[in-house]
Design a protein around this motif. Sequence first.
Motif, PDB file in Angstrom:
ATOM      1  N   TYR A  39       0.825  -1.204   0.000  1.00 22.47           N
ATOM      2  CA  TYR A  39       0.000   0.000   0.000  1.00 22.47           C
ATOM      3  C   TYR A  39       0.863   1.258   0.000  1.00 22.47           C
ATOM      4  CZ  TYR A  39      -2.633   3.867   2.030  1.00 22.47           C
ATOM      5  OH  TYR A  39      -3.165   5.105   2.281  1.00 22.47           O
ATOM      6  N   TYR A  40       1.839   1.309   0.887  1.00 19.97           N
ATOM      7  CA  TYR A  40       2.716   2.487   0.937  1.00 19.97           C
ATOM      8  C   TYR A  40       3.487   2.651  -0.370  1.00 19.97           C
ATOM      9  CZ  TYR A  40       1.958   2.242   6.025  1.00 19.97           C
ATOM     10  OH  TYR A  40       1.397   2.209   7.278  1.00 19.97           O
ATOM     11  N   LEU A  41       3.992   1.563  -0.903  1.00 18.13           N
ATOM     12  CA  LEU A  41       4.760   1.642  -2.145  1.00 18.13           C
ATOM     13  C   LEU A  41       3.900   2.149  -3.296  1.00 18.13           C
ATOM     14  CD1 LEU A  41       6.812  -1.697  -1.970  1.00 18.13           C
ATOM     15  CD2 LEU A  41       7.630   0.617  -1.475  1.00 18.13           C
ATOM     16  N   ASP A  42       2.643   1.733  -3.323  1.00 18.85           N
ATOM     17  CA  ASP A  42       1.745   2.190  -4.389  1.00 18.85           C
ATOM     18  C   ASP A  42       1.549   3.707  -4.333  1.00 18.85           C
ATOM     19  OD1 ASP A  42       1.412  -0.337  -5.423  1.00 18.85           O
ATOM     20  OD2 ASP A  42      -0.466  -0.742  -4.344  1.00 18.85           O
ATOM     21  N   VAL A  43       1.371   4.233  -3.125  1.00 23.26           N
ATOM     22  CA  VAL A  43       1.164   5.681  -2.983  1.00 23.26           C
ATOM     23  C   VAL A  43       2.451   6.440  -3.311  1.00 23.26           C
ATOM     24  CG1 VAL A  43       0.559   7.546  -1.391  1.00 23.26           C
ATOM     25  CG2 VAL A  43      -0.635   5.348  -1.251  1.00 23.26           C
ATOM     26  N   LEU A  44       3.579   5.894  -2.926  1.00 24.00           N
ATOM     27  CA  LEU A  44       4.869   6.557  -3.129  1.00 24.00           C
ATOM     28  C   LEU A  44       5.412   6.382  -4.542  1.00 24.00           C
ATOM     29  CD1 LEU A  44       6.442   5.364   0.230  1.00 24.00           C
ATOM     30  CD2 LEU A  44       5.878   7.730  -0.311  1.00 24.00           C
ATOM     31  N   ASN A  45       4.679   5.697  -5.384  1.00 28.65           N
ATOM     32  CA  ASN A  45       5.146   5.340  -6.718  1.00 28.65           C
ATOM     33  C   ASN A  45       5.087   6.543  -7.671  1.00 28.65           C
ATOM     34  OD1 ASN A  45       6.018   3.839  -8.890  1.00 28.65           O
ATOM     35  ND2 ASN A  45       4.033   2.874  -9.276  1.00 28.65           N
ATOM     36  N   ARG A  46       5.963   7.511  -7.420  1.00 31.84           N
ATOM     37  CA  ARG A  46       6.052   8.708  -8.250  1.00 31.84           C
ATOM     38  C   ARG A  46       7.379   9.402  -7.977  1.00 31.84           C
ATOM     39  NH1 ARG A  46       1.347  12.495  -6.771  1.00 31.84           N
ATOM     40  NH2 ARG A  46       2.619  14.013  -7.888  1.00 31.84           N
ATOM     41  N   GLU A  47       7.843  10.181  -8.924  1.00 29.78           N
ATOM     42  CA  GLU A  47       9.067  10.948  -8.713  1.00 29.78           C
ATOM     43  C   GLU A  47       8.878  11.916  -7.552  1.00 29.78           C
ATOM     44  OE1 GLU A  47      10.841  14.583 -11.049  1.00 29.78           O
ATOM     45  OE2 GLU A  47      11.356  12.758 -12.142  1.00 29.78           O
ATOM     46  N   ARG A  48       9.933  12.067  -6.740  1.00 36.02           N
ATOM     47  CA  ARG A  48       9.876  12.970  -5.593  1.00 36.02           C
ATOM     48  C   ARG A  48      11.112  13.868  -5.616  1.00 36.02           C
ATOM     49  NH1 ARG A  48       8.965   7.948  -4.552  1.00 36.02           N
ATOM     50  NH2 ARG A  48      10.960   7.567  -3.515  1.00 36.02           N
ATOM     51  N   PHE A  49      11.219  14.614  -6.727  1.00 36.24           N
ATOM     52  CA  PHE A  49      12.388  15.474  -6.941  1.00 36.24           C
ATOM     53  C   PHE A  49      12.023  16.951  -6.914  1.00 36.24           C
ATOM     54  CE2 PHE A  49      15.018  17.831 -10.031  1.00 36.24           C
ATOM     55  CZ  PHE A  49      16.232  17.778  -9.359  1.00 36.24           C
ATOM     56  N   THR A  50      10.999  17.327  -7.654  1.00 31.31           N
ATOM     57  CA  THR A  50      10.578  18.732  -7.664  1.00 31.31           C
ATOM     58  C   THR A  50       9.812  19.050  -6.396  1.00 31.31           C
ATOM     59  OG1 THR A  50       8.456  18.287  -8.751  1.00 31.31           O
ATOM     60  CG2 THR A  50      10.382  18.648 -10.181  1.00 31.31           C
ATOM     61  N   GLU A  51       9.732  20.326  -6.073  1.00 31.34           N
ATOM     62  CA  GLU A  51       9.003  20.741  -4.883  1.00 31.34           C
ATOM     63  C   GLU A  51       7.538  20.339  -4.977  1.00 31.34           C
ATOM     64  OE1 GLU A  51       8.161  22.102  -1.198  1.00 31.34           O
ATOM     65  OE2 GLU A  51      10.116  21.735  -2.121  1.00 31.34           O
ATOM     66  N   THR A 117      13.095   9.370 -11.949  1.00 33.84           N
ATOM     67  CA  THR A 117      12.850   8.026 -11.411  1.00 33.84           C
ATOM     68  C   THR A 117      11.813   8.104 -10.302  1.00 33.84           C
ATOM     69  OG1 THR A 117      13.820   6.072 -10.360  1.00 33.84           O
ATOM     70  CG2 THR A 117      14.760   8.199  -9.750  1.00 33.84           C
ATOM     71  N   THR A 118      11.036   7.040 -10.172  1.00 38.07           N
ATOM     72  CA  THR A 118      10.089   6.965  -9.053  1.00 38.07           C
ATOM     73  C   THR A 118      10.779   6.484  -7.782  1.00 38.07           C
ATOM     74  OG1 THR A 118       9.435   4.731  -9.730  1.00 38.07           O
ATOM     75  CG2 THR A 118       8.107   6.559 -10.567  1.00 38.07           C
ATOM     76  N   GLY A 119      12.018   6.026  -7.896  1.00 38.12           N
ATOM     77  CA  GLY A 119      12.803   5.683  -6.717  1.00 38.12           C
ATOM     78  C   GLY A 119      12.094   4.749  -5.755  1.00 38.12           C
ATOM     79  N   ILE A 120      11.570   3.649  -6.254  1.00 42.53           N
ATOM     80  CA  ILE A 120      10.842   2.740  -5.375  1.00 42.53           C
ATOM     81  C   ILE A 120      11.782   2.051  -4.379  1.00 42.53           C
ATOM     82  CG2 ILE A 120       9.459   0.636  -5.300  1.00 42.53           C
ATOM     83  CD1 ILE A 120       7.873   3.061  -6.062  1.00 42.53           C
ATOM     84  N   ASP A 121      12.929   1.618  -4.859  1.00 40.30           N
ATOM     85  CA  ASP A 121      13.905   1.061  -3.923  1.00 40.30           C
ATOM     86  C   ASP A 121      14.587   2.189  -3.154  1.00 40.30           C
ATOM     87  OD1 ASP A 121      15.372  -0.897  -2.616  1.00 40.30           O
ATOM     88  OD2 ASP A 121      16.901  -1.031  -4.173  1.00 40.30           O
ATOM     89  N   ASP A 122      15.007   3.219  -3.879  1.00 37.93           N
ATOM     90  CA  ASP A 122      15.699   4.367  -3.273  1.00 37.93           C
ATOM     91  C   ASP A 122      14.827   5.625  -3.382  1.00 37.93           C
ATOM     92  OD1 ASP A 122      17.599   6.104  -2.263  1.00 37.93           O
ATOM     93  OD2 ASP A 122      18.787   6.162  -4.096  1.00 37.93           O
ATOM     94  N   ASN A 123      13.945   5.932  -2.394  1.00 38.71           N
ATOM     95  CA  ASN A 123      13.905   5.230  -1.136  1.00 38.71           C
ATOM     96  C   ASN A 123      12.464   5.076  -0.650  1.00 38.71           C
ATOM     97  OD1 ASN A 123      15.060   4.016   1.201  1.00 38.71           O
ATOM     98  ND2 ASN A 123      14.870   5.944   2.289  1.00 38.71           N
TER      99      ASN A 123
END
Length: 317
Positions: A39-51, A117-123
């Motif tokens: 569940y957490y991975l599904d929600v976090l499945n996006r790039e988290r680089f820009t503000e 990158t969506t960075g699923i492993d990192d992090n």
Amino acid sequence: MLVVFIFIIVLGLIYFTSENAQKSGLIVHPKISSREIDYYLDVLNRERFTEESKQTIRNFIKSEFEKYGYKVTEQKTDGFIPGLNERRIFINIIADKSILNEEYILIGAHYDTVPRTTGIDDNASGVAALLALAKYNQNPNVRFVAFDGEEYNLSGSRYYIKNTSPKPQLMVSLETMGYYSNEPNTQSIPAFYDWAYRGLYNRLKSNQFRGNFSSSVCTYNADDFCDKYESYASSQNLEVYTIYVPTLYFIRNFFLDLFRSDHTPFLLEGIPAVMITDSANFRSPNYHKPRDTRDNVNAEFIAKQANALLRVISNKD
């Protein structure tokens, strides 16, 4: 009637054992499921680089912490992106269940990614474990921090250690925890580690260099935590390979791969520090690449590591 009586007695024993285990602070059975990690991975499945992309994830992390009964605060800092003439704001998310005493444990994971990158492993894997631990944690003296700016000179954790008081008695960084492989020759180590950590190398060799274990990078003053983590992980059929950070400063320059995450600013201040990791680019071919995606991480592997950590922070002995 005898069957019913025996059934009631068994239920009572189970309840009594469970109640005493909870009162003693020892989690008897794994609580964190791979489904929760998914569940957490599904929600976090996006790039988290820009503000903008990070703000969406910050809102999610904050709402999860608040849902689990934590008081959440933001800690803002700033820093330059290496190679770019640009200043950015970095925002740490801090979650506490109560007023901490001076001997608190800090568990952290960075939520930012490199670009494209969506960075699923990192992090995302580390953040998923962080949120799962926060959900089930019953130790009021544990602080959870989602760090920003790790990919940019550890900006969030560097700011935290310099601008937050009191300092923790122990810091645990959850860093890139999701890549798992039973295939031979999927695990490598940095140059010279084969002679500097001969026992570790021989263990890897006997395991045919399979990437099917959790790694704990520890300072020597965190050995008790690392020993317990290894013990609790083994009860879930998960092996842990522990590697200790060199204590002599001039030697550390030869082992920089042990200093690449948010545990580093803490250990440089003499604070016991641990990094739980799959070893990043020494196992995963997807590290910092667009293919670090949802289908390349193992939720059960993350859940096992999180459950072992949960038992360590829950055991008050």
